[in-house]
Design a protein around this motif. Structure first.
Motif, PDB file in Angstrom:
ATOM      1  N   ARG A  11       0.837  -1.062   0.050  1.00 28.75           N
ATOM      2  CA  ARG A  11       0.066  -0.526   0.411  1.00 28.75           C
ATOM      3  C   ARG A  11       0.651   1.252   0.079  1.00 28.75           C
ATOM      4  O   ARG A  11       0.369   2.545  -0.653  1.00 28.75           O
ATOM      5  CB  ARG A  11      -0.842  -0.049   1.303  1.00 28.75           C
ATOM      6  N   ARG A  12       2.277   0.997   0.353  1.00 28.62           N
ATOM      7  CA  ARG A  12       2.730   2.493   0.363  1.00 28.62           C
ATOM      8  C   ARG A  12       3.733   2.633  -0.843  1.00 28.62           C
ATOM      9  O   ARG A  12       3.804   3.783  -0.996  1.00 28.62           O
ATOM     10  CB  ARG A  12       4.569   2.163   1.641  1.00 28.62           C
ATOM     11  N   GLU A  13       3.821   1.563  -1.520  1.00 26.34           N
ATOM     12  CA  GLU A  13       4.351   1.405  -2.836  1.00 26.34           C
ATOM     13  C   GLU A  13       3.216   2.213  -3.805  1.00 26.34           C
ATOM     14  O   GLU A  13       3.276   3.136  -4.641  1.00 26.34           O
ATOM     15  CB  GLU A  13       4.645   0.231  -3.244  1.00 26.34           C
ATOM     16  N   HIS A  14       1.793   1.764  -3.312  1.00 29.31           N
ATOM     17  CA  HIS A  14       1.391   1.859  -4.959  1.00 29.31           C
ATOM     18  C   HIS A  14       0.082   2.961  -4.783  1.00 29.31           C
ATOM     19  O   HIS A  14      -0.761   3.417  -5.270  1.00 29.31           O
ATOM     20  CB  HIS A  14       0.560   0.893  -5.184  1.00 29.31           C
ATOM     21  N   MET A  15      -0.410   3.358  -2.951  1.00 28.91           N
ATOM     22  CA  MET A  15      -1.053   3.996  -2.527  1.00 28.91           C
ATOM     23  C   MET A  15      -0.955   5.061  -2.101  1.00 28.91           C
ATOM     24  O   MET A  15      -2.269   6.344  -1.390  1.00 28.91           O
ATOM     25  CB  MET A  15      -2.291   3.350  -2.115  1.00 28.91           C
ATOM     26  N   ALA A  16       0.881   5.298  -1.443  1.00 33.34           N
ATOM     27  CA  ALA A  16       0.499   6.644  -0.842  1.00 33.34           C
ATOM     28  C   ALA A  16       0.292   8.234  -1.561  1.00 33.34           C
ATOM     29  O   ALA A  16      -0.506   8.664  -0.646  1.00 33.34           O
ATOM     30  CB  ALA A  16       2.437   6.758  -1.046  1.00 33.34           C
ATOM     31  N   GLU A  17       0.115   8.118  -2.586  1.00 36.46           N
ATOM     32  CA  GLU A  17      -0.445   9.277  -3.297  1.00 36.46           C
ATOM     33  C   GLU A  17      -1.736   9.844  -3.263  1.00 36.46           C
ATOM     34  O   GLU A  17      -2.411  11.179  -2.967  1.00 36.46           O
ATOM     35  CB  GLU A  17      -0.207   9.386  -4.506  1.00 36.46           C
ATOM     36  N   GLN A  18      -2.245   8.901  -2.469  1.00 37.96           N
ATOM     37  CA  GLN A  18      -4.195   8.938  -2.273  1.00 37.96           C
ATOM     38  C   GLN A  18      -4.069   8.937  -0.640  1.00 37.96           C
ATOM     39  O   GLN A  18      -4.915   9.082  -0.106  1.00 37.96           O
ATOM     40  CB  GLN A  18      -4.368   7.697  -2.093  1.00 37.96           C
ATOM     41  N   LEU A  19      -3.540   8.720  -0.172  1.00 39.08           N
ATOM     42  CA  LEU A  19      -3.093   9.002   1.678  1.00 39.08           C
ATOM     43  C   LEU A  19      -2.625  10.776   2.232  1.00 39.08           C
ATOM     44  O   LEU A  19      -1.973  11.288   1.309  1.00 39.08           O
ATOM     45  CB  LEU A  19      -2.205   8.213   2.757  1.00 39.08           C
ATOM     46  N   ALA A  20      -3.839  11.075   3.079  1.00 40.27           N
ATOM     47  CA  ALA A  20      -2.842  12.540   3.609  1.00 40.27           C
ATOM     48  C   ALA A  20      -1.874  12.298   3.814  1.00 40.27           C
ATOM     49  O   ALA A  20      -1.410  10.927   4.431  1.00 40.27           O
ATOM     50  CB  ALA A  20      -3.595  13.026   4.675  1.00 40.27           C
ATOM     51  N   PRO A  21      -0.343  13.175   4.219  1.00 46.83           N
ATOM     52  CA  PRO A  21       0.275  13.879   4.609  1.00 46.83           C
ATOM     53  C   PRO A  21       0.308  12.738   5.996  1.00 46.83           C
ATOM     54  O   PRO A  21       1.779  11.979   6.621  1.00 46.83           O
ATOM     55  CB  PRO A  21       1.154  14.662   4.571  1.00 46.83           C
ATOM     56  N   GLU A  22      -0.167  13.231   7.082  1.00 45.89           N
ATOM     57  CA  GLU A  22      -0.042  12.467   8.087  1.00 45.89           C
ATOM     58  C   GLU A  22      -0.102  11.076   8.311  1.00 45.89           C
ATOM     59  O   GLU A  22       0.413  10.288   8.465  1.00 45.89           O
ATOM     60  CB  GLU A  22      -1.349  12.881   8.906  1.00 45.89           C
ATOM     61  N   ASP A  23      -1.090  10.560   7.185  1.00 55.41           N
ATOM     62  CA  ASP A  23      -1.585   8.616   6.993  1.00 55.41           C
ATOM     63  C   ASP A  23      -0.316   8.371   6.604  1.00 55.41           C
ATOM     64  O   ASP A  23       0.451   6.690   6.956  1.00 55.41           O
ATOM     65  CB  ASP A  23      -2.783   8.669   6.130  1.00 55.41           C
TER      66      ASP A  23
END
Length: 286
Positions: free
Chosen positions: A235-247
Protein backbone atom coordinates in the motif's frame (compact mmCIF):
# COMPACT_ATOMS: atom_id res chain seq x y z
CA UNK A 1 2.23 4.24 -10.50
CA UNK A 2 -0.26 3.23 -13.16
CA UNK A 3 -2.55 0.67 -11.45
CA UNK A 4 -2.41 -1.55 -14.53
CA UNK A 5 1.36 -1.93 -14.00
CA UNK A 6 1.10 -2.83 -10.32
CA UNK A 7 1.50 -6.60 -10.52
CA UNK A 8 4.83 -8.29 -11.13
CA UNK A 9 3.60 -11.75 -10.22
CA UNK A 10 7.02 -13.40 -10.38
CA UNK A 11 8.46 -10.82 -7.98
CA UNK A 12 5.47 -11.26 -5.65
CA UNK A 13 5.86 -15.04 -5.34
CA UNK A 14 7.23 -15.07 -1.79
CA UNK A 15 4.65 -12.58 -0.55
CA UNK A 16 1.80 -14.58 -2.11
CA UNK A 17 3.12 -17.80 -0.62
CA UNK A 18 3.31 -16.32 2.89
CA UNK A 19 -0.21 -14.94 2.62
CA UNK A 20 -1.70 -18.18 1.34
CA UNK A 21 0.03 -20.20 4.06
CA UNK A 22 -1.42 -17.88 6.70
CA UNK A 23 -4.88 -18.49 5.21
CA UNK A 24 -4.55 -22.29 5.29
CA UNK A 25 -7.32 -22.77 7.93
CA UNK A 26 -9.78 -20.78 5.78
CA UNK A 27 -8.70 -22.62 2.65
CA UNK A 28 -8.99 -26.04 4.29
CA UNK A 29 -12.51 -25.26 5.51
CA UNK A 30 -13.53 -23.89 2.11
CA UNK A 31 -12.18 -26.94 0.28
CA UNK A 32 -13.96 -29.29 2.67
CA UNK A 33 -17.20 -27.50 1.76
CA UNK A 34 -16.31 -27.64 -1.93
CA UNK A 35 -15.64 -31.36 -1.64
CA UNK A 36 -19.25 -31.89 -0.62
CA UNK A 37 -20.44 -30.06 -3.74
CA UNK A 38 -18.07 -31.66 -6.23
CA UNK A 39 -19.14 -34.65 -8.33
CA UNK A 40 -18.26 -38.03 -6.86
CA UNK A 41 -14.99 -39.40 -8.14
CA UNK A 42 -13.75 -36.03 -9.47
CA UNK A 43 -10.76 -36.89 -11.65
CA UNK A 44 -9.54 -33.50 -12.89
CA UNK A 45 -9.15 -30.32 -10.83
CA UNK A 46 -7.87 -26.92 -12.03
CA UNK A 47 -6.40 -24.23 -9.80
CA UNK A 48 -6.67 -21.18 -12.05
CA UNK A 49 -4.37 -18.34 -11.07
CA UNK A 50 -2.53 -20.75 -8.81
CA UNK A 51 0.29 -18.50 -7.69
CA UNK A 52 2.94 -20.49 -5.80
CA UNK A 53 0.74 -23.54 -5.35
CA UNK A 54 -0.42 -23.48 -1.74
CA UNK A 55 -4.02 -24.04 -2.82
CA UNK A 56 -2.96 -26.44 -5.59
CA UNK A 57 -1.49 -28.80 -3.02
CA UNK A 58 -4.44 -28.42 -0.67
CA UNK A 59 -6.71 -29.35 -3.57
CA UNK A 60 -4.58 -32.43 -4.25
CA UNK A 61 -4.93 -33.50 -0.61
CA UNK A 62 -8.70 -32.84 -0.61
CA UNK A 63 -9.26 -34.73 -3.89
CA UNK A 64 -6.83 -37.64 -3.56
CA UNK A 65 -8.13 -39.41 -6.67
CA UNK A 66 -7.73 -36.39 -8.95
CA UNK A 67 -5.09 -34.96 -11.23
CA UNK A 68 -4.61 -31.33 -10.20
CA UNK A 69 -3.30 -28.70 -12.63
CA UNK A 70 -1.95 -25.34 -11.51
CA UNK A 71 -2.68 -22.68 -14.13
CA UNK A 72 -0.73 -19.42 -14.01
CA UNK A 73 1.01 -16.99 -16.33
CA UNK A 74 4.13 -16.45 -14.21
CA UNK A 75 6.93 -19.01 -14.67
CA UNK A 76 8.43 -18.40 -11.22
CA UNK A 77 5.09 -19.15 -9.61
CA UNK A 78 4.75 -22.43 -11.49
CA UNK A 79 8.27 -23.43 -10.48
CA UNK A 80 7.23 -22.97 -6.86
CA UNK A 81 4.17 -25.13 -7.49
CA UNK A 82 6.37 -27.96 -8.74
CA UNK A 83 8.76 -27.63 -5.80
CA UNK A 84 5.93 -27.56 -3.25
CA UNK A 85 4.18 -30.55 -4.82
CA UNK A 86 7.42 -32.56 -4.84
CA UNK A 87 8.08 -31.67 -1.21
CA UNK A 88 4.64 -32.99 -0.23
CA UNK A 89 4.88 -36.18 -2.26
CA UNK A 90 2.34 -34.95 -4.81
CA UNK A 91 4.52 -34.68 -7.92
CA UNK A 92 2.79 -37.62 -9.60
CA UNK A 93 -0.65 -35.97 -9.38
CA UNK A 94 0.15 -32.26 -9.68
CA UNK A 95 1.16 -30.65 -12.95
CA UNK A 96 1.44 -27.08 -14.21
CA UNK A 97 0.12 -25.21 -17.23
CA UNK A 98 1.34 -21.76 -18.25
CA UNK A 99 -1.47 -19.59 -19.57
CA UNK A 100 -1.91 -15.84 -19.82
CA UNK A 101 -5.49 -15.00 -18.98
CA UNK A 102 -8.03 -14.38 -20.37
CA UNK A 103 -6.68 -15.61 -23.74
CA UNK A 104 -5.36 -18.79 -22.14
CA UNK A 105 -8.79 -19.98 -21.04
CA UNK A 106 -9.15 -21.65 -24.42
CA UNK A 107 -6.13 -23.90 -23.68
CA UNK A 108 -7.54 -25.44 -20.48
CA UNK A 109 -8.59 -29.08 -20.37
CA UNK A 110 -12.10 -30.00 -19.14
CA UNK A 111 -12.33 -30.42 -15.37
CA UNK A 112 -14.69 -31.61 -12.66
CA UNK A 113 -13.65 -28.89 -10.20
CA UNK A 114 -12.26 -25.42 -10.97
CA UNK A 115 -10.94 -23.12 -8.24
CA UNK A 116 -10.19 -19.47 -9.07
CA UNK A 117 -9.04 -17.58 -5.97
CA UNK A 118 -9.11 -13.79 -6.40
CA UNK A 119 -8.51 -14.12 -10.12
CA UNK A 120 -11.62 -12.84 -11.86
CA UNK A 121 -11.29 -9.26 -10.60
CA UNK A 122 -7.91 -9.02 -12.40
CA UNK A 123 -9.62 -9.60 -15.77
CA UNK A 124 -11.29 -6.76 -17.62
CA UNK A 125 -14.55 -8.47 -18.57
CA UNK A 126 -15.52 -10.43 -15.48
CA UNK A 127 -18.70 -11.88 -17.00
CA UNK A 128 -16.76 -13.15 -20.01
CA UNK A 129 -14.13 -14.63 -17.69
CA UNK A 130 -16.76 -16.55 -15.76
CA UNK A 131 -18.29 -17.80 -19.00
CA UNK A 132 -14.85 -19.05 -20.09
CA UNK A 133 -14.34 -20.81 -16.76
CA UNK A 134 -17.80 -22.35 -17.06
CA UNK A 135 -16.84 -23.82 -20.45
CA UNK A 136 -13.99 -25.74 -18.82
CA UNK A 137 -16.40 -27.67 -16.57
CA UNK A 138 -17.54 -31.16 -17.37
CA UNK A 139 -21.31 -31.77 -16.90
CA UNK A 140 -22.04 -31.63 -13.17
CA UNK A 141 -18.67 -30.01 -12.45
CA UNK A 142 -18.31 -27.20 -9.91
CA UNK A 143 -16.66 -23.78 -10.16
CA UNK A 144 -15.55 -21.99 -7.00
CA UNK A 145 -14.39 -18.37 -7.07
CA UNK A 146 -13.04 -16.33 -4.18
CA UNK A 147 -14.27 -12.75 -4.52
CA UNK A 148 -15.36 -10.19 -1.98
CA UNK A 149 -15.39 -10.47 1.78
CA UNK A 150 -13.77 -7.97 4.13
CA UNK A 151 -10.24 -6.62 3.94
CA UNK A 152 -7.74 -7.10 6.75
CA UNK A 153 -8.14 -5.33 10.06
CA UNK A 154 -5.03 -5.47 12.16
CA UNK A 155 -4.89 -2.68 14.77
CA UNK A 156 -7.27 -0.94 17.21
CA UNK A 157 -9.16 2.13 15.97
CA UNK A 158 -6.78 4.31 17.98
CA UNK A 159 -3.34 2.72 18.14
CA UNK A 160 -1.39 5.76 19.24
CA UNK A 161 -0.03 6.94 15.89
CA UNK A 162 -1.56 9.76 13.90
CA UNK A 163 -5.30 10.36 13.81
CA UNK A 164 -7.68 7.54 14.86
CA UNK A 165 -9.44 5.77 12.01
CA UNK A 166 -6.30 5.20 9.93
CA UNK A 167 -7.39 1.77 8.71
CA UNK A 168 -10.73 3.06 7.43
CA UNK A 169 -8.94 5.77 5.43
CA UNK A 170 -6.41 3.24 4.12
CA UNK A 171 -9.30 1.03 3.01
CA UNK A 172 -10.97 3.97 1.25
CA UNK A 173 -7.73 4.71 -0.62
CA UNK A 174 -7.51 1.05 -1.58
CA UNK A 175 -11.07 1.12 -2.96
CA UNK A 176 -10.16 4.12 -5.15
CA UNK A 177 -6.97 2.42 -6.32
CA UNK A 178 -8.85 -0.80 -7.05
CA UNK A 179 -11.41 1.05 -9.16
CA UNK A 180 -8.60 2.67 -11.15
CA UNK A 181 -6.89 -0.69 -11.58
CA UNK A 182 -10.09 -2.25 -12.90
CA UNK A 183 -10.67 0.64 -15.33
CA UNK A 184 -7.14 0.28 -16.72
CA UNK A 185 -7.49 -3.44 -17.51
CA UNK A 186 -7.75 -4.45 -21.19
CA UNK A 187 -11.39 -4.91 -22.15
CA UNK A 188 -12.60 -3.51 -18.84
CA UNK A 189 -16.37 -3.76 -18.50
CA UNK A 190 -18.36 -2.45 -15.56
CA UNK A 191 -20.71 -4.97 -13.95
CA UNK A 192 -22.69 -5.17 -10.73
CA UNK A 193 -20.56 -7.58 -8.71
CA UNK A 194 -23.46 -9.81 -7.72
CA UNK A 195 -21.42 -12.98 -8.02
CA UNK A 196 -24.27 -15.53 -7.91
CA UNK A 197 -26.03 -13.55 -10.65
CA UNK A 198 -22.82 -13.39 -12.70
CA UNK A 199 -22.37 -17.15 -12.30
CA UNK A 200 -25.95 -17.63 -13.50
CA UNK A 201 -25.17 -15.36 -16.43
CA UNK A 202 -22.29 -17.68 -17.30
CA UNK A 203 -24.77 -20.54 -17.70
CA UNK A 204 -24.14 -22.18 -14.33
CA UNK A 205 -26.45 -23.06 -11.45
CA UNK A 206 -25.35 -21.33 -8.22
CA UNK A 207 -24.80 -23.78 -5.34
CA UNK A 208 -24.16 -21.33 -2.53
CA UNK A 209 -21.79 -18.73 -1.13
CA UNK A 210 -19.97 -18.96 2.19
CA UNK A 211 -17.66 -16.59 4.04
CA UNK A 212 -14.68 -17.84 6.01
CA UNK A 213 -12.70 -15.98 8.66
CA UNK A 214 -9.00 -15.83 9.31
CA UNK A 215 -8.99 -14.69 12.93
CA UNK A 216 -5.61 -14.43 14.67
CA UNK A 217 -5.74 -12.44 17.92
CA UNK A 218 -2.93 -10.38 19.43
CA UNK A 219 -0.14 -10.96 20.12
CA UNK A 220 0.68 -12.19 16.63
CA UNK A 221 3.39 -14.63 15.67
CA UNK A 222 6.14 -13.72 13.27
CA UNK A 223 4.54 -15.21 10.14
CA UNK A 224 1.34 -13.17 10.49
CA UNK A 225 3.32 -10.01 11.24
CA UNK A 226 5.34 -10.48 8.06
CA UNK A 227 2.14 -10.87 6.03
CA UNK A 228 0.87 -7.60 7.51
CA UNK A 229 4.15 -5.90 6.72
CA UNK A 230 3.90 -7.13 3.12
CA UNK A 231 0.35 -5.75 2.99
CA UNK A 232 1.37 -2.34 4.29
CA UNK A 233 4.48 -2.12 2.10
CA UNK A 234 2.38 -2.77 -1.00
CA UNK A 235 0.00 0.00 0.00
CA UNK A 236 2.88 2.37 0.65
CA UNK A 237 4.27 1.59 -2.80
CA UNK A 238 1.05 1.94 -4.76
CA UNK A 239 -1.31 4.18 -2.77
CA UNK A 240 0.84 6.75 -1.00
CA UNK A 241 -0.32 9.56 -3.26
CA UNK A 242 -3.93 8.89 -2.28
CA UNK A 243 -3.21 9.27 1.44
CA UNK A 244 -2.98 12.50 3.42
CA UNK A 245 0.56 13.41 4.60
CA UNK A 246 -0.32 12.49 8.19
CA UNK A 247 -1.45 9.02 7.12
CA UNK A 248 1.67 8.50 5.00
CA UNK A 249 3.71 9.33 8.09
CA UNK A 250 1.73 6.80 10.13
CA UNK A 251 2.28 4.18 7.45
CA UNK A 252 6.01 4.83 7.50
CA UNK A 253 6.05 4.41 11.29
CA UNK A 254 4.29 1.06 10.95
CA UNK A 255 6.89 -0.05 8.38
CA UNK A 256 9.83 0.89 10.62
CA UNK A 257 11.21 -2.52 11.55
CA UNK A 258 13.43 -1.10 14.32
CA UNK A 259 10.67 0.81 16.09
CA UNK A 260 8.52 -0.66 18.89
CA UNK A 261 5.60 1.07 17.09
CA UNK A 262 6.30 -0.86 13.87
CA UNK A 263 3.98 -3.66 12.79
CA UNK A 264 6.70 -6.29 13.32
CA UNK A 265 7.05 -5.45 17.02
CA UNK A 266 3.94 -3.81 18.47
CA UNK A 267 1.93 -5.99 20.90
CA UNK A 268 -1.57 -4.89 19.82
CA UNK A 269 -1.39 -6.16 16.22
CA UNK A 270 -3.96 -8.81 15.24
CA UNK A 271 -5.16 -10.29 11.94
CA UNK A 272 -8.84 -10.45 11.03
CA UNK A 273 -10.05 -11.06 7.50
CA UNK A 274 -13.10 -12.53 5.75
CA UNK A 275 -13.00 -14.28 2.37
CA UNK A 276 -16.15 -15.20 0.45
CA UNK A 277 -16.33 -18.25 -1.80
CA UNK A 278 -19.06 -18.45 -4.45
CA UNK A 279 -19.86 -21.78 -6.11
CA UNK A 280 -21.91 -22.94 -9.09
CA UNK A 281 -22.47 -26.14 -11.02
CA UNK A 282 -22.53 -27.00 -14.71
CA UNK A 283 -25.85 -28.51 -15.72
CA UNK A 284 -26.11 -32.24 -16.35
CA UNK A 285 -27.42 -33.39 -19.74
CA UNK A 286 -31.20 -33.72 -19.77
Amino acid sequence: MNPSEAFDWDAMATMLERRAELRTPFLTAALDWLGGLAPAGAGRVLDVGSGPGVVTCLLAHRFPGARVTAVDGAPAQLERVRDRAAGQGLAERVDTHRADLPAGFATLDPADVVWAGQVVHHLGDQQAALAALARTLRPGGVLAIVEGGLTQRFLPRDFGLGRPGFQARLEAAEEDWFASMRTALPGSAAVVEDWPALLSGAGLVPTGSRTFLTDLPAPLGGAARQVLRDHLARRREHMAEQLAPEDRKTLDHLLDDDSPAGILRRPDAFYLEAQTVHTARAALPS
